[in-house]
Design an enzyme around this catalytic site. Structure first.
Site, mmCIF file in Angstrom:
data_model
loop_
_atom_site.group_PDB
_atom_site.id
_atom_site.type_symbol
_atom_site.label_atom_id
_atom_site.label_comp_id
_atom_site.label_asym_id
_atom_site.label_seq_id
_atom_site.Cartn_x
_atom_site.Cartn_y
_atom_site.Cartn_z
ATOM 1 N N CYS A 172 -7.815 4.812 -13.110
ATOM 2 C CA CYS A 172 -8.400 5.344 -11.869
ATOM 3 C C CYS A 172 -8.659 6.840 -11.970
ATOM 4 C CB CYS A 172 -7.496 5.039 -10.692
ATOM 5 S SG CYS A 172 -5.813 5.637 -10.929
ATOM 6 N N GLU B 105 -4.523 3.891 -2.246
ATOM 7 C CA GLU B 105 -4.677 4.578 -3.534
ATOM 8 C C GLU B 105 -5.960 4.034 -4.149
ATOM 9 O OE1 GLU B 105 -2.646 6.879 -5.019
ATOM 10 O OE2 GLU B 105 -1.274 6.978 -3.331
HETATM 11 P P1 NAD Z 1 -9.855 -4.304 -6.398
HETATM 12 O O1 NAD Z 1 -9.994 -3.461 -5.176
HETATM 13 O O2 NAD Z 1 -10.950 -5.232 -6.749
HETATM 14 O O3 NAD Z 1 -8.537 -5.235 -6.279
HETATM 15 C C1 NAD Z 1 -7.253 -4.722 -5.970
HETATM 16 C C2 NAD Z 1 -6.444 -5.784 -5.272
HETATM 17 O O4 NAD Z 1 -7.102 -6.165 -4.065
HETATM 18 C C3 NAD Z 1 -6.230 -7.067 -6.067
HETATM 19 O O5 NAD Z 1 -4.880 -7.471 -5.918
HETATM 20 C C4 NAD Z 1 -7.178 -8.048 -5.422
HETATM 21 O O6 NAD Z 1 -6.702 -9.383 -5.427
HETATM 22 C C5 NAD Z 1 -7.293 -7.568 -4.001
HETATM 23 N N1 NAD Z 1 -8.633 -7.810 -3.421
HETATM 24 C C6 NAD Z 1 -9.820 -7.809 -4.078
HETATM 25 N N2 NAD Z 1 -10.838 -8.047 -3.230
HETATM 26 C C7 NAD Z 1 -10.269 -8.214 -1.997
HETATM 27 C C8 NAD Z 1 -10.798 -8.474 -0.699
HETATM 28 N N3 NAD Z 1 -12.100 -8.627 -0.495
HETATM 29 N N4 NAD Z 1 -9.936 -8.570 0.335
HETATM 30 C C9 NAD Z 1 -8.612 -8.393 0.143
HETATM 31 N N5 NAD Z 1 -8.056 -8.161 -1.066
HETATM 32 C C10 NAD Z 1 -8.868 -8.053 -2.123
HETATM 33 O O7 NAD Z 1 -9.520 -3.286 -7.562
HETATM 34 P P2 NAD Z 1 -9.319 -3.578 -9.105
HETATM 35 O O8 NAD Z 1 -10.612 -4.022 -9.700
HETATM 36 O O9 NAD Z 1 -8.114 -4.419 -9.318
HETATM 37 O O10 NAD Z 1 -8.955 -2.108 -9.646
HETATM 38 C C11 NAD Z 1 -9.935 -1.180 -9.960
HETATM 39 C C12 NAD Z 1 -10.122 -0.149 -8.875
HETATM 40 O O11 NAD Z 1 -8.878 0.347 -8.456
HETATM 41 C C13 NAD Z 1 -10.882 1.077 -9.354
HETATM 42 O O12 NAD Z 1 -11.755 1.500 -8.337
HETATM 43 C C14 NAD Z 1 -9.809 2.110 -9.576
HETATM 44 O O13 NAD Z 1 -10.235 3.442 -9.510
HETATM 45 C C15 NAD Z 1 -8.845 1.771 -8.493
HETATM 46 N N6 NAD Z 1 -7.508 2.196 -8.840
HETATM 47 C C16 NAD Z 1 -6.921 3.200 -8.147
HETATM 48 C C17 NAD Z 1 -5.670 3.642 -8.513
HETATM 49 C C18 NAD Z 1 -4.970 4.767 -7.788
HETATM 50 O O14 NAD Z 1 -3.781 4.938 -8.031
HETATM 51 N N7 NAD Z 1 -5.626 5.534 -6.937
HETATM 52 C C19 NAD Z 1 -5.013 3.052 -9.577
HETATM 53 C C20 NAD Z 1 -5.637 2.019 -10.257
HETATM 54 C C21 NAD Z 1 -6.882 1.586 -9.877
#
Ligand code: NAD
Length: 467
Positions: free
Chosen positions: A254, A220
Site C-alpha cells: 500500500c 487504512e
Molecule cells: P479490497 O478493498 O478489495 O479488499 C479488502 C477486504 O475487503 C477483503 O477482505 C475483501 O473480502 C473485502 N471486500 C472486498 N470488496 C468488498 C465489498 N464490496 N464489500 C465489503 N467487503 C469487501 O483490497 P485488497 O485488494 O485486498 O487490497 C489492496 C488495496 O488495499 C490497495 O488499494 C492497497 O493500497 C490497500 N491497502 C492498504 C493498506 C494500508 O495499511 N493503508 C495496506 C494494504 C493494502
C-alpha cells in the site's frame, strides 16, 4: 497459475456469535491488565510456534521469500506485540489533566476504555501482518473481535483461522473466512468499531455501512503515493531505497512508491542508477529469480499487464503468465492521462516522470487525492521543510521508503482518500479505545455563580473566570 484452494468456511450462526461476544465483553472479562497481558503473551507464543506454517502460507499465496516475509510480516508482528507488552500498563492508566477555576474544586482525568465489539477486515497483500497487527490493538485495548481475512490469500486465511480459533475462545476472538458476501453480511450487523484495511473504493462501502449504526471506523486505504527526487539527492542511495520500497512484495504494497517525479538535470542519472540497482538486486533475468514474489492472481496480473505500454517501457517489462510473474519494470515518457497514472498501480511497474522543479512537483502531487505516503529524496533541509509544510500525506520518509512503518512510535494511517485514523504502537491501543472524560467534584465546596437566579454580580465573576 491455478491453485487448489483450501476450503473456505462459511459463516455459521453469526448472530449467535455476536451475542456471545457481546455477553462476554459486557461481563468485563477482557478489561483487566492481567487478562490483556496474558492474551498478548499467548498470541506471541502462537505466532512463534507456527512461524514455519506462516512462512509456508505466505510462500504459497505470494511466493514471498522467508527473509522478506520475516522483515515485512512476521517481524513486525513480534515487534508490535513486544511494544504492547512493554507499554500496556502505561497506555491503560487514566491520565490526569488540569481543571480550570470554572470547575473548582473538581479534578479531571481521561480514562481509556475498550470500544467493545470490533470487526477487523483485512487485505491479501500482507495477509498475516495486516490481520494480526490490528488484532494486537484490539486485545491491548480490551476489545472482543470478529476477524475476516482476505479470501484472495487463501492459505494464510485458513491458517489464521486455525491459529486464532484453536487458541482463543470464540466469544473473545473469532476468525470467519469468506469473500465479499461474508463481508457484506458482517457489515449489515452493528459493531462498536470497524477496522478496515483495503482499497479506497471498498473503504467507502465500509464507511457507509458503518454510518448506518454510527459506528466509528479506522480505514487504512491506498492510493498513488509519490516519490520525489530532487537535484540535491544522493542518487545511488536514492535508487537503492526506491527499488527496495517499490519491488518488495512485487510492488503489492500500500505504501510502495507509486510513481517517481524527478527534477530536470538528474533524470537520466537517476534512471541509470535505478537500472543498475534492479540488476544488482534481481539479476539479469529477474523472471528466473526465485526471490521475485508473484502477482496475487490472474485478474491482477492481467490488470498490470494492461498498464505496461510496450512503447513506454524503459527497463524490464517482460512477464511469465504461467507463474504470474512480472519483472521489475521502469516506464518513461508517461503522460498523466495514461492508464498507469489513472489508478493505484499496486505492482512492479514504476513510471518516472520529469518535472522542472519542486513547484511543478507539488502541483502534480496536489492534482491527486491526498496520498497514503510520500517519499522525498534530497539532502537539502529547506526542500524537506518545503514539502512537509505544503503537501498533505498520511506519512512518509525523507531519503527512504516504507521505513516509517517500522517505527511503532509513529502513527501509520492515511488522510483524506487514503484513510481515516491510524495505528501501530500506542496508536493501535488508541484506535480501539474510547477516551472517556471524567470530572470528579467534591461536595464540601460550591461556587454559587453557576446557579440560578442570574444576577449581574455572578456574570462579573464569570467574566473574570472565563476569558
Ligand atoms: P479490497 O478493498 O478489495 O479488499 C479488502 C477486504 O475487503 C477483503 O477482505 C475483501 O473480502 C473485502 N471486500 C472486498 N470488496 C468488498 C465489498 N464490496 N464489500 C465489503 N467487503 C469487501 O483490497 P485488497 O485488494 O485486498 O487490497 C489492496 C488495496 O488495499 C490497495 O488499494 C492497497 O493500497 C490497500 N491497502 C492498504 C493498506 C494500508 O495499511 N493503508 C495496506 C494494504 C493494502
Amino acid at each position: 497459475m491455478s491453485h487448489a484452494l483450501p476450503q473456505i468456511t462459511a459463516p455459521l450462526l453469526l448472530d449467535d456469535l455476536i451475542k456471545r461476544q457481546d455477553q462476554y465483553f459486557q461481563s468485563g472479562a477482557t478489561r483487566s491488565y492481567e487478562f490483556r497481558r496474558q492474551q498478548l503473551q499467548k498470541l506471541m507464543q502462537v505466532a512463534h510456534l507456527h512461524e514455519r506454517d506462516i512462512l509456508d502460507a505466505l510462500s504459497k499465496d505470494l511466493r514471498k521469500h522467508e527473509t522478506e516475509a520475516f522483515l515485512a510480516e512476521i517481524g513486525i508482528v513480534y515487534a508490535e506485540i513486544s511494544d504492547a507488552l512493554k507499554h500496556l500498563k502505561r497506555w491503560m492508566k487514566p491520565r490526569k489533566v488540569g481543571s480550570p477555576l470554572t470547575v473548582f474544586p473538581a479534578r479531571s482525568r481521561i480514562v481509556p476504555e475498550p470500544l467493545g465489539r470490533s470487526l477487523i477486515i483485512s487485505p491479501w497483500n500482507y495477509p498475516y501482518q495486516l490481520t494480526i497487527a490490528p488484532v494486537i490493538g484490539a486485545i491491548a485495548a480490551g476489545n472482543v473481535a470478529v476477524i475476516k481475512p482476505s479470501e484472495l490469500a487463501p492459505h494464510t486465511a485458513v491458517l489464521l483461522e486455525k491459529l486464532i480459533n484453536e487458541n482463543f475462545a470464540p466469544e473473545y476472538l473469532r476468525v470467519l473466512n469468506g469473500g465479499v458476501e461474508l463481508s457484506q453480511e458482517l457489515l449489515s450487523r452493528r459493531w462498536d468499531h470497524i477496522f478496515f484495511t483495503g482499497s479506497t473504493a471498498v473503504g467507502k462501502v465500509i464507511a457507509s455501512a458503518a454510518a448506518k449504526h454510527l459506528t466509528p471506523c479506522t480505514l487504512e486505504l491506498g492510493g498513488k503515493s509519490p516519490c520525489l527526487v530532487t537535484r540535491k539527492a544522493n542518487l545511488d542511495v536514492t535508487a537503492r531505497r526506491i527499488i527496495f520500497g517499490k519491488f518488495l512484495n512485487a510492488g503489492q504494497t500500500c505504501v510502495a512508491p507509486d510513481y517517481v517525479l524527478v527534477e530536470d538535470g538528474v533524470h537520466d542519472a537517476l534512471i541509470e542508477a535505478l537500472r543498475r540497482e534492479i540488476t544488482l538486486r534481481f539479476g539479469t533475468d529477474p523472471l528466473r529469480n526465485e526471490q521475485l514474489p508473484r502477482i496475487i492472481n490472474e485478474r491482477h496480473f492481467q490488470r498490470l499487464s494492461r498498464l505496461i505500454e510496450p512503447g513506454k517501457v524503459n527497463f524490464g517489462g517482460r512477464s511469465d503468465p504461467g507463474q504470474l510473474l512480472i519483472e521489475p519494470t521502469l516506464m518513461t515518457g508517461v503522460q498523466i492521462h495514461d492508464p498507469v497514472m489513472q489508478e493505484e498501480i499496486f505492482g512492479p511497474v514504476l513510471p518516472i516522470i520529469p518535472v522542472k522543479d519542486l513547484e511543478e512537483a507539488k502541483r502534480f502531487i496536489l492534482g491527486f487525492e491526498k496520498p497514503l505516503a510520500l517519499y522525498l529524496f534530497s539532502d537539502d533541509a529547506a526542500e524537506h521543510q518545503d514539502i512537509i509544510g505544503s503537501v498533505s500525506f498520511g506519512g512518509g520518509c525523507i531519503n527512504d521508503t516504507l521505513m516509517h512503518l517500522a517505527n511503532p512510535n509513529l502513527p501509520f494511517g492515511g488522510v483524506g482518500a487514503s484513510g481515516l485514523g491510524a495505528y501501530h504502537g500506542q496508536f493501535s491501543f488508541d484506535a480501539f479505545s474510547h477516551k472517556k472524560a471524567v470530572l470528579v467534584n467534591g461536595t464540601s465546596m460550591d461556587l454559587p455563580v453557576r446557579y440560578f437566579p442570574w444576577i449581574r454580580s455572578k456574570e462579573k465573576v464569570l467574566r473574570l473566570l472565563m476569558k
